[in-house]
Design an enzyme around this catalytic site. Sequence first.
Site, PDB file in Angstrom:
ATOM      1  N   GLY A 182      15.126   8.451  21.147  1.00 43.01           N
ATOM      2  CA  GLY A 182      14.094   9.457  21.381  1.00 43.01           C
ATOM      3  C   GLY A 182      12.882   8.942  22.109  1.00 43.01           C
ATOM      4  O   GLY A 182      11.924   9.687  22.309  1.00 43.01           O
ATOM      5  N   HIS A 183      12.907   7.678  22.582  1.00 44.49           N
ATOM      6  CA  HIS A 183      11.689   7.072  23.167  1.00 44.49           C
ATOM      7  C   HIS A 183      12.059   6.063  24.247  1.00 44.49           C
ATOM      8  O   HIS A 183      11.954   4.849  24.018  1.00 44.49           O
ATOM      9  CB  HIS A 183      10.898   6.371  22.066  1.00 44.49           C
ATOM     10  CG  HIS A 183       9.511   5.993  22.445  1.00 44.49           C
ATOM     11  ND1 HIS A 183       9.185   4.844  23.098  1.00 44.49           N
ATOM     12  CD2 HIS A 183       8.337   6.637  22.248  1.00 44.49           C
ATOM     13  CE1 HIS A 183       7.887   4.754  23.280  1.00 44.49           C
ATOM     14  NE2 HIS A 183       7.354   5.832  22.763  1.00 44.49           N
ATOM     15  N   TYR A 184      12.497   6.429  25.391  1.00 46.00           N
ATOM     16  CA  TYR A 184      12.601   7.778  25.954  1.00 46.00           C
ATOM     17  C   TYR A 184      14.045   7.981  26.379  1.00 46.00           C
ATOM     18  O   TYR A 184      14.691   7.000  26.780  1.00 46.00           O
ATOM     19  CB  TYR A 184      11.699   7.927  27.178  1.00 46.00           C
ATOM     20  CG  TYR A 184      10.231   7.680  26.911  1.00 46.00           C
ATOM     21  CD1 TYR A 184       9.402   8.714  26.461  1.00 46.00           C
ATOM     22  CD2 TYR A 184       9.665   6.423  27.102  1.00 46.00           C
ATOM     23  CE1 TYR A 184       8.055   8.502  26.243  1.00 46.00           C
ATOM     24  CE2 TYR A 184       8.330   6.208  26.867  1.00 46.00           C
ATOM     25  CZ  TYR A 184       7.531   7.248  26.439  1.00 46.00           C
ATOM     26  OH  TYR A 184       6.202   7.017  26.205  1.00 46.00           O
ATOM     27  N   ILE A 193      12.507   2.547  25.455  1.00 43.88           N
ATOM     28  CA  ILE A 193      11.504   1.503  25.288  1.00 43.88           C
ATOM     29  C   ILE A 193      11.156   1.450  23.805  1.00 43.88           C
ATOM     30  O   ILE A 193      11.001   2.491  23.166  1.00 43.88           O
ATOM     31  CB  ILE A 193      10.232   1.820  26.099  1.00 43.88           C
ATOM     32  CG1 ILE A 193      10.548   1.966  27.588  1.00 43.88           C
ATOM     33  CG2 ILE A 193       9.172   0.730  25.894  1.00 43.88           C
ATOM     34  CD1 ILE A 193       9.377   2.499  28.388  1.00 43.88           C
TER      35      ILE A 193
END
Length: 307
Positions: free
Chosen positions: A35-37, A42
């Site tokens: 979810g990041h990203y 990252i």
Amino acid sequence: MFDAQDRPLQIDITPEGTRVTMRLAVERAARYMAGHYPGFPILPGVLLLDSVRQAAGRALDAELRLRRIDSARFARPLLPGDELTLTLLMTARADRQTEVRARGTRSDGRRAADLSVTLEPVAAGVRPPPAGRAPHPAGRGPLLDHSQVRARLRQRPPMLLLDTVQEFTPPDSLVATKAITGGEDCYQDMAEGSGTDAFAYPPALLLESFGQAVSLLWSLAELGPADEIPLMAGIRGLAYAAPALPGDVLEHRVELRHRSGGVGEFTGETRAAGRSILTVGSILVVSRRAAALLPTTPAPHPPEDGR
């Protein structure tokens, strides 16, 4: 949440304080990376802060929480396949708080982050003031609903931590909300029978949620090109005032203090039901193109002896 509990620690007692070293692998398959990203994962900087908390707690055999972030500088991203080495220097204070200076170094030997935080013991039996939800003005809806917030942020579950935007005053300020529920991803491994204290929302995720409100202000005020991502580069003077619990609605109040080119400085506060949860002296944000964050093949490093 990022779990550093099973990683080996090296602990040394020095005249300056207790020095702790821990190594962590950055894994692409971890849920927080997805979810990041999406498309260019990252490691979230807030999870570096939580790793420091976990390492210090294990070294002291105590459950600790973040009390303040005195300063933080995120110099380089951590990508899948990296190995992070965290080095902590811990100093005990008379008030039972612990000051920690930490450095994170990537597997290529380059500095990823420098952090200075204050930790305190989690005191059993401490309860926050009763939580409640302030009544919403009749007939007034959010400026941006969740679908619109999602369209403007690059984070995705479980790292998408904002619900709505209630106010926006171009180009300087924004009020965004996040409702905490008992179904949050961070509570999925909670033991049956856990008391109220165990459900305090993780301070690292509080900061991540506030940081996403900063990103929304950046987007709405058009402070940078649409193909660039605002990244948290530094923090100063951040303090956690009270815990937040399921049922609380976090209200992030963000203000732009200064902007020059692709760099912005923000300040603000998070409140819930009229009480202060988080105060932020300064968050420094830099804008970077997404393509520049993708991993590249590193050039070989010469041996340390120069041969």
